[in-house]
Every structure is written in C-alpha cells, then in structure tokens.
Design a protein around this motif. Structure first.
Motif, PDB file in Angstrom:
ATOM      1  N   LEU A   1       0.813  -1.218   0.000  1.00  0.00           N
ATOM      2  CA  LEU A   1       0.000   0.000   0.000  1.00  0.00           C
ATOM      3  C   LEU A   1       0.844   1.264   0.000  1.00  0.00           C
ATOM      4  CD1 LEU A   1      -2.725  -1.115   2.584  1.00  0.00           C
ATOM      5  CD2 LEU A   1      -2.963  -0.944   0.107  1.00  0.00           C
ATOM      6  N   LEU A   2       2.114   1.117   0.362  1.00  0.00           N
ATOM      7  CA  LEU A   2       3.040   2.257   0.378  1.00  0.00           C
ATOM      8  C   LEU A   2       3.175   2.904  -0.997  1.00  0.00           C
ATOM      9  CD1 LEU A   2       5.113   3.591   2.389  1.00  0.00           C
ATOM     10  CD2 LEU A   2       6.800   2.005   1.489  1.00  0.00           C
ATOM     11  N   ALA A   3       3.027   2.103  -2.059  1.00  0.00           N
ATOM     12  CA  ALA A   3       3.293   2.594  -3.415  1.00  0.00           C
ATOM     13  C   ALA A   3       2.445   3.815  -3.757  1.00  0.00           C
ATOM     14  CB  ALA A   3       3.044   1.477  -4.428  1.00  0.00           C
ATOM     15  N   GLN A   4       1.143   3.758  -3.482  1.00  0.00           N
ATOM     16  CA  GLN A   4       0.261   4.857  -3.843  1.00  0.00           C
ATOM     17  C   GLN A   4       0.644   6.140  -3.115  1.00  0.00           C
ATOM     18  OE1 GLN A   4      -3.940   4.065  -3.337  1.00  0.00           O
ATOM     19  NE2 GLN A   4      -4.456   6.231  -3.304  1.00  0.00           N
ATOM     20  N   SER A   5       0.890   6.046  -1.816  1.00  0.00           N
ATOM     21  CA  SER A   5       1.144   7.245  -1.032  1.00  0.00           C
ATOM     22  C   SER A   5       2.495   7.878  -1.338  1.00  0.00           C
ATOM     23  CB  SER A   5       1.053   6.906   0.462  1.00  0.00           C
ATOM     24  OG  SER A   5      -0.211   6.362   0.759  1.00  0.00           O
ATOM     25  N   VAL A   6       3.501   7.048  -1.632  1.00  0.00           N
ATOM     26  CA  VAL A   6       4.813   7.598  -1.998  1.00  0.00           C
ATOM     27  C   VAL A   6       4.700   8.427  -3.272  1.00  0.00           C
ATOM     28  CG1 VAL A   6       7.095   6.962  -2.868  1.00  0.00           C
ATOM     29  CG2 VAL A   6       6.202   5.862  -0.824  1.00  0.00           C
ATOM     30  N   VAL A   7       3.969   7.910  -4.238  1.00  0.00           N
ATOM     31  CA  VAL A   7       3.785   8.653  -5.492  1.00  0.00           C
ATOM     32  C   VAL A   7       2.990   9.937  -5.246  1.00  0.00           C
ATOM     33  CG1 VAL A   7       2.772   8.556  -7.799  1.00  0.00           C
ATOM     34  CG2 VAL A   7       3.972   6.568  -6.884  1.00  0.00           C
ATOM     35  N   MET A   8       1.954   9.875  -4.401  1.00  0.00           N
ATOM     36  CA  MET A   8       1.219  11.084  -4.037  1.00  0.00           C
ATOM     37  C   MET A   8       2.156  12.149  -3.467  1.00  0.00           C
ATOM     38  SD  MET A   8      -2.128   9.704  -2.001  1.00  0.00           S
ATOM     39  CE  MET A   8      -3.323   8.594  -2.713  1.00  0.00           C
ATOM     40  N   ALA A   9       3.004  11.743  -2.526  1.00  0.00           N
ATOM     41  CA  ALA A   9       3.913  12.693  -1.887  1.00  0.00           C
ATOM     42  C   ALA A   9       4.889  13.307  -2.878  1.00  0.00           C
ATOM     43  CB  ALA A   9       4.679  11.988  -0.765  1.00  0.00           C
ATOM     44  N   ALA A  10       5.299  12.540  -3.891  1.00  0.00           N
ATOM     45  CA  ALA A  10       6.241  13.061  -4.886  1.00  0.00           C
ATOM     46  C   ALA A  10       5.565  13.996  -5.883  1.00  0.00           C
ATOM     47  CB  ALA A  10       6.907  11.888  -5.624  1.00  0.00           C
ATOM     48  N   VAL A  11       4.335  13.668  -6.266  1.00  0.00           N
ATOM     49  CA  VAL A  11       3.654  14.439  -7.318  1.00  0.00           C
ATOM     50  C   VAL A  11       3.012  15.712  -6.772  1.00  0.00           C
ATOM     51  CG1 VAL A  11       1.706  14.362  -8.946  1.00  0.00           C
ATOM     52  CG2 VAL A  11       3.267  12.414  -8.762  1.00  0.00           C
ATOM     53  N   SER A  12       2.539  15.682  -5.531  1.00  0.00           N
ATOM     54  CA  SER A  12       1.735  16.782  -5.002  1.00  0.00           C
ATOM     55  C   SER A  12       2.431  18.138  -5.010  1.00  0.00           C
ATOM     56  CB  SER A  12       1.264  16.443  -3.588  1.00  0.00           C
ATOM     57  OG  SER A  12       0.418  17.441  -3.099  1.00  0.00           O
ATOM     58  N   PRO A  13       3.695  18.271  -4.546  1.00  0.00           N
ATOM     59  CA  PRO A  13       4.321  19.601  -4.588  1.00  0.00           C
ATOM     60  C   PRO A  13       4.523  20.106  -6.007  1.00  0.00           C
ATOM     61  CG  PRO A  13       5.911  17.935  -3.883  1.00  0.00           C
ATOM     62  CD  PRO A  13       4.566  17.285  -3.888  1.00  0.00           C
ATOM     63  N   VAL A  14       4.814  19.219  -6.943  1.00  0.00           N
ATOM     64  CA  VAL A  14       4.946  19.631  -8.347  1.00  0.00           C
ATOM     65  C   VAL A  14       3.613  20.161  -8.860  1.00  0.00           C
ATOM     66  CG1 VAL A  14       5.505  18.833 -10.670  1.00  0.00           C
ATOM     67  CG2 VAL A  14       6.773  17.931  -8.712  1.00  0.00           C
ATOM     68  N   ALA A  15       2.527  19.452  -8.521  1.00  0.00           N
ATOM     69  CA  ALA A  15       1.204  19.901  -8.941  1.00  0.00           C
ATOM     70  C   ALA A  15       0.847  21.235  -8.301  1.00  0.00           C
ATOM     71  CB  ALA A  15       0.163  18.846  -8.579  1.00  0.00           C
ATOM     72  N   GLY A  16       1.246  21.434  -7.038  1.00  0.00           N
ATOM     73  CA  GLY A  16       0.986  22.707  -6.376  1.00  0.00           C
ATOM     74  C   GLY A  16       1.672  23.870  -7.070  1.00  0.00           C
ATOM     75  N   ARG A  17       2.921  23.676  -7.461  1.00  0.00           N
ATOM     76  CA  ARG A  17       3.644  24.746  -8.179  1.00  0.00           C
ATOM     77  C   ARG A  17       3.038  24.981  -9.556  1.00  0.00           C
ATOM     78  NH1 ARG A  17       8.119  22.246  -5.619  1.00  0.00           N
ATOM     79  NH2 ARG A  17       8.603  21.014  -7.471  1.00  0.00           N
ATOM     80  N   LEU A  18       2.614  23.901 -10.223  1.00  0.00           N
ATOM     81  CA  LEU A  18       1.970  24.060 -11.523  1.00  0.00           C
ATOM     82  C   LEU A  18       0.700  24.899 -11.417  1.00  0.00           C
ATOM     83  CD1 LEU A  18       2.257  20.531 -13.211  1.00  0.00           C
ATOM     84  CD2 LEU A  18       3.241  22.680 -14.034  1.00  0.00           C
ATOM     85  N   SER A  19      -0.033  24.737 -10.292  1.00  0.00           N
ATOM     86  CA  SER A  19      -1.287  25.463 -10.140  1.00  0.00           C
ATOM     87  C   SER A  19      -1.076  26.947  -9.871  1.00  0.00           C
ATOM     88  CB  SER A  19      -2.135  24.846  -9.023  1.00  0.00           C
ATOM     89  OG  SER A  19      -1.573  25.092  -7.751  1.00  0.00           O
ATOM     90  N   ASP A  20       0.169  27.358  -9.555  1.00  0.00           N
ATOM     91  CA  ASP A  20       0.484  28.782  -9.464  1.00  0.00           C
ATOM     92  C   ASP A  20       0.694  29.389 -10.847  1.00  0.00           C
ATOM     93  OD1 ASP A  20       0.341  29.119  -6.702  1.00  0.00           O
ATOM     94  OD2 ASP A  20       2.427  28.516  -6.385  1.00  0.00           O
ATOM     95  N   ARG A  21       0.917  28.533 -11.856  1.00  0.00           N
ATOM     96  CA  ARG A  21       1.227  29.031 -13.205  1.00  0.00           C
ATOM     97  C   ARG A  21       0.116  28.707 -14.207  1.00  0.00           C
ATOM     98  NH1 ARG A  21       5.774  27.123 -10.734  1.00  0.00           N
ATOM     99  NH2 ARG A  21       7.624  28.456 -10.778  1.00  0.00           N
TER     100      ARG A  21
END
Length: 464
Positions: free
Chosen positions: A304-324
């Motif tokens: 089950l770790l797989a899903q959450s690790v990917v979430m943690a990696a993608v989320s900050p990138v998505a947050g910065r994208l949403s500023d642009r």
C-alpha cells in the motif's frame, strides 16, 4: 494582519504546525487501515462492523467541521487549532488503551471531533499568513505532509501491529500530537479571525448533523426498506437545511458563497466526488491483501506504500503548476489518471502478481497527487480573506463527507454480498465480487468528477 506583512518567523511556525498536523491525521488513518484485520480478530468484529472503526472518526469529523470552522472564524483559529490538537492527542491515548469495540469506537468519535478542529483551522491559518503568490507552494508542501503520512503509515502501522499489536498504532501518535501542540502554542503569536461579529447557528448545525448521521446510518447500519427510508429522510433534512441557511442572518454554511461562486462550488464538488471514489480503496485492499492473499500487516503495508509515496512526490509539483496554470486543468488530468487506476484494479484477477496491484496503485497515486493541491489552491484562492475559515472547513467537509460516502458505499456493497458473516475462506469469492463492484462504482463517480472539475471555469480572470 496583511499576509505580506506577517513576520517570517510566524509564517514558518504556521507552516511547521499545520504540516505536522496534516501529517499526523492521515498517518494514523492509514496505519489503522493496515491494523483493521488485527483489530477485528482481537475484538470479534466482522467486515461491516470493522468499517465503523474508520467511519466513526469520519462521521464525527464531518458533522463538526463546518460548525467548528464558523466558531474558529468567531473566536480565533489559533484557539480552536490548539484545542483540537489537544483533544486529538488525548483521544489517541484513549484508543490505545481501549479494550472493547464500543470503547474504541467512542474514542475514535472523540478523535474525529479533535480532527475537525484541526482541519477547519490549519489550512486557514496558512492562507492567512502567506501572500497569494506563495500559496500554491505552501499548499503543495502541506499536501506533501498529508501524503507522506499516508506513505509511511501503512509500513509503520504494519510494523507496529506485527510486533506490538494494534494498540501501539494509536499510542505512537501521542508524542507527535504533543510536539505539534507545543510548536503551535509557542510559535503562533497573535490570532486570526474572520468576522467576529457573526453569531453561531444552532438550528442549522443540528439539521446539518442530522443529515450526515441519517445518511451514514442508512447506508451502513439499517438495511432494506428502512435504510432507504432513512437515506430519504436525510435528503429531506438536507433540503430543509439549505432552506434555513438561505434565511438565517449568520448561517453555519454560506449557501450564497456556493451559489454565487462557480469556481468555489464546483471545486468543492470535485473534491467530494474524488474522495468518494478513492478513500475506501485502501480499506478494501488491506482486507484483500491480508485475508485473501495471506500477507502479514507489515507486507500489506509495503504494498500500500506505493500509492502514497507517489502522491507525496507528485503533489508539490502539482501545487507549483497550479500557481502558473489554471488549477482545473491540472486537477482534471489527475481525475483521468484516477479513473485508469480504478479500472485497472477492478480488472485484476484474485491471484494476480503483486506487481500488477502496485502498478495500479502508482497510477492512483499520480492521479490523486495531481488533483489535490491544485483543487485546494482553487478553493482557497476563489474567496475573500474573511471567508478563509469557512472555505477551509467547507473543503475539509467535502473531503470527510466524501470519505464517509466512500466507506458507506463499500459497507453497503459488502453487506449485500457478504452480510454479517466472518470473512472465512468460503466467503472470499463473495468479498472479491463486492470489491470489484465497488471499484467500478468508484470509476463511474470519477467520470462525473472530471466533468465537475473541467466545468468550474478559470480562476485567474475572476481574481483580477
């Protein structure tokens, strides 16, 4: 205080306290998901009853979140945050010491009240102290904490359960809760309020609570025609709630904010649908991996770790994208990935290699990581400063109601296919059929969520 004029020391303290709180609650939730089979075996609970260990927390959080968000706007978000963190920590201790199902569910309910006080204030404090140009970044960091908690929770929860039993999962969160309280108490100097002149709405709060309780009880506890009638009564109560909120001077939920702000309303709708279609996946897979595949809690946690690790990696990138970029574009792309992941899981046979399950979880992690931060940024940036508390609480409520509905759908389908029987080898085919039906329902919900996300409109022209 103008966010741009807030001292950096207070901004850092707010970020640390909110981030630690955002880590703690999903960490505990994901840890408990792995511990559920052990809790069931220890306390003699079947699959439907076991769902209430998670649902009791979600239900009380959902009932209390919007009213307590209003209280925080009235008396101060710092006060409510500190009170919530204290209650959450004490309730965690109570859960760890509980020796009966009723005691555990009671403490989980109290824990949900504390979590509601945290959810309704932490993000609002962050938005209050950071200027608009930095919000996507800090929301992304905050979301990363959520997904880090989700990431390490299954592994640490599985390890703790395997070595010291399920009570250790709750007891391990007590020191972290105390630390978060101290950081907030010492570092958050000052207070943040919305409009202190507003009054509390007890009638609206009561109608709101009855709606959620009736809906959840009808979906999970009361079966057959009485259950359908209870759900119908809850929907009628909700209609009465909306009617009352339009008339009262100081509503607990500003219906006009939803009716007159398309970005705010549809972003919240997208969040409701997204959580409705994803939350119970971990619950189902935890039972599947341990009861069907024979994995121990530690091994199930690693999968089950797989899903959450990917979430943690993608989320900050998505947050910065949403500023642009427009948040709706990034969030809708995330919904698309989520649909693919759910359909992938639903199509897998019972004894498929674990790498196929992990692959589907990775896709789900990408989807949710792309959705959450941009959607949160859209919600909080679409309202005026005086509505931050209510906006944060409304978004948190959509998350919790979505989680509640997700567990309700899973529990209702399990009750239909499996019933009150224990999950014996003879009942495993029925569980697998129920699991597949739930995943297909979730994929269909995500299709609706994609439409809501795309149709919300652009954020930036509305803020000029």
């Amino acid at each position: 205080m103008d966010p741009g004029a807030t001292p950096r020391s207070i901004q850092r303290s707010a970020l640390v306290a909110a981030t630690m709180a955002s880590f703690l609650t999903p960490f505990l939730g994901s840890s408990i998901n792995v511990a559920l089979p052990a809790i069931g075996a220890s306390l003699g609970l079947n699959a439907v009853s076991l769902s209430w260990v998670a649902t009791s927390f979600i239900l009380t959080s959902a009932v209390c979140l919007v009213p307590l968000g209003r209280v925080a706007d009235m008396i101060g978000r710092r006060k409510v945050f500190l009170s919530g963190m204290g209650l959450f920590t004490l309730s965690s201790l109570g859960c760890g010491l509980a020796r009966s199902a009723s005691a555990l569910i009671a403490f989980r309910s109290l824990q949900g009240v504390g979590a509601a006080m945290i959810f309704g204030t932490g993000l609002a404090i962050l938005i209050s102290v950071y200027p608009p140009g930095e919000r996507g970044r800090v929301i992304g960091l905050n979301a990363t904490a959520v997904y880090t908690g989700l990431s390490v929770g299954p592994f640490i929860g599985g390890l703790l359960t395997h070595r010291w039993g399920w009570p250790s999962v709750f007891l391990a969160s007590v020191p972290l809760g105390l630390t978060t309280w101290v950081v907030a108490w010492r570092g958050l100097k000052g207070e943040w309020k919305g409009d202190p002149t507003v009054r509390f709405d007890p009638i609206g709060t009561g109608l709101y609570a009855l709606t959620l309780i009736g809906l959840m009880m009808g979906l999970t506890v009361v079966s057959g025609i009485p259950g359908v009638m209870l759900v119908g009564a809850a929907l009628l109560t909700f209609a009465g709630f909306l009617r009352w909120e339009r008339r009262v001077a100081h509503p607990v939920l500003d219906v006009a904010l939803l009716a007159g702000n398309a970005v705010f309303a549809r972003s919240n709708l997208a969040a409701l649908i997204n959580y409705s279609a994803t939350f119970a996946v971990t619950f189902l897979l935890s039972i599947h991996l341990q009861s069907i595949r024979g994995l121990d809690p530690r091994q199930a946690g690693l999968v089950l770790l797989a899903q959450s690790v990917v979430m943690a990696a993608v989320s900050p990138v998505a947050g910065r994208l949403s500023d642009r970029l427009e948040p709706r574009i990034v969030a809708s792309l995330g919904m698309g990935f989520t649909i693919v992941g759910l359909l992938w899981l639903a199509s897998l046979p019972a004894q498929v290699p674990l790498r196929a399950i992990i692959g589907a979880l990775v896709v789900l992690g990408i989807g949710f990581g792309l959705f959450s931060s941009p959607n949160t940024n859209a919600v909080m940036s679409s309202v005026e400063k005086r509505h931050y508390g209510v906006a944060s609480a409304t978004l948190g409520t959509m998350r919790l109601v979505g989680q509640m509905l997700s567990m309700g759908v899973a529990a209702a389908v399990l009750a239909f296919f499996v019933g009150p029987a224990a999950l014996s080898p003879e009942m495993q085919p029925r569980f697998l059929a129920a699991e597949r039906v739930v995943l297909l329902i979730f994929a269909a919900l995500c299709g609706l969520g994609t439409f809501a996300s795309l149709s919300r409109g652009n954020l930036r022209p509305a803020t000029k």
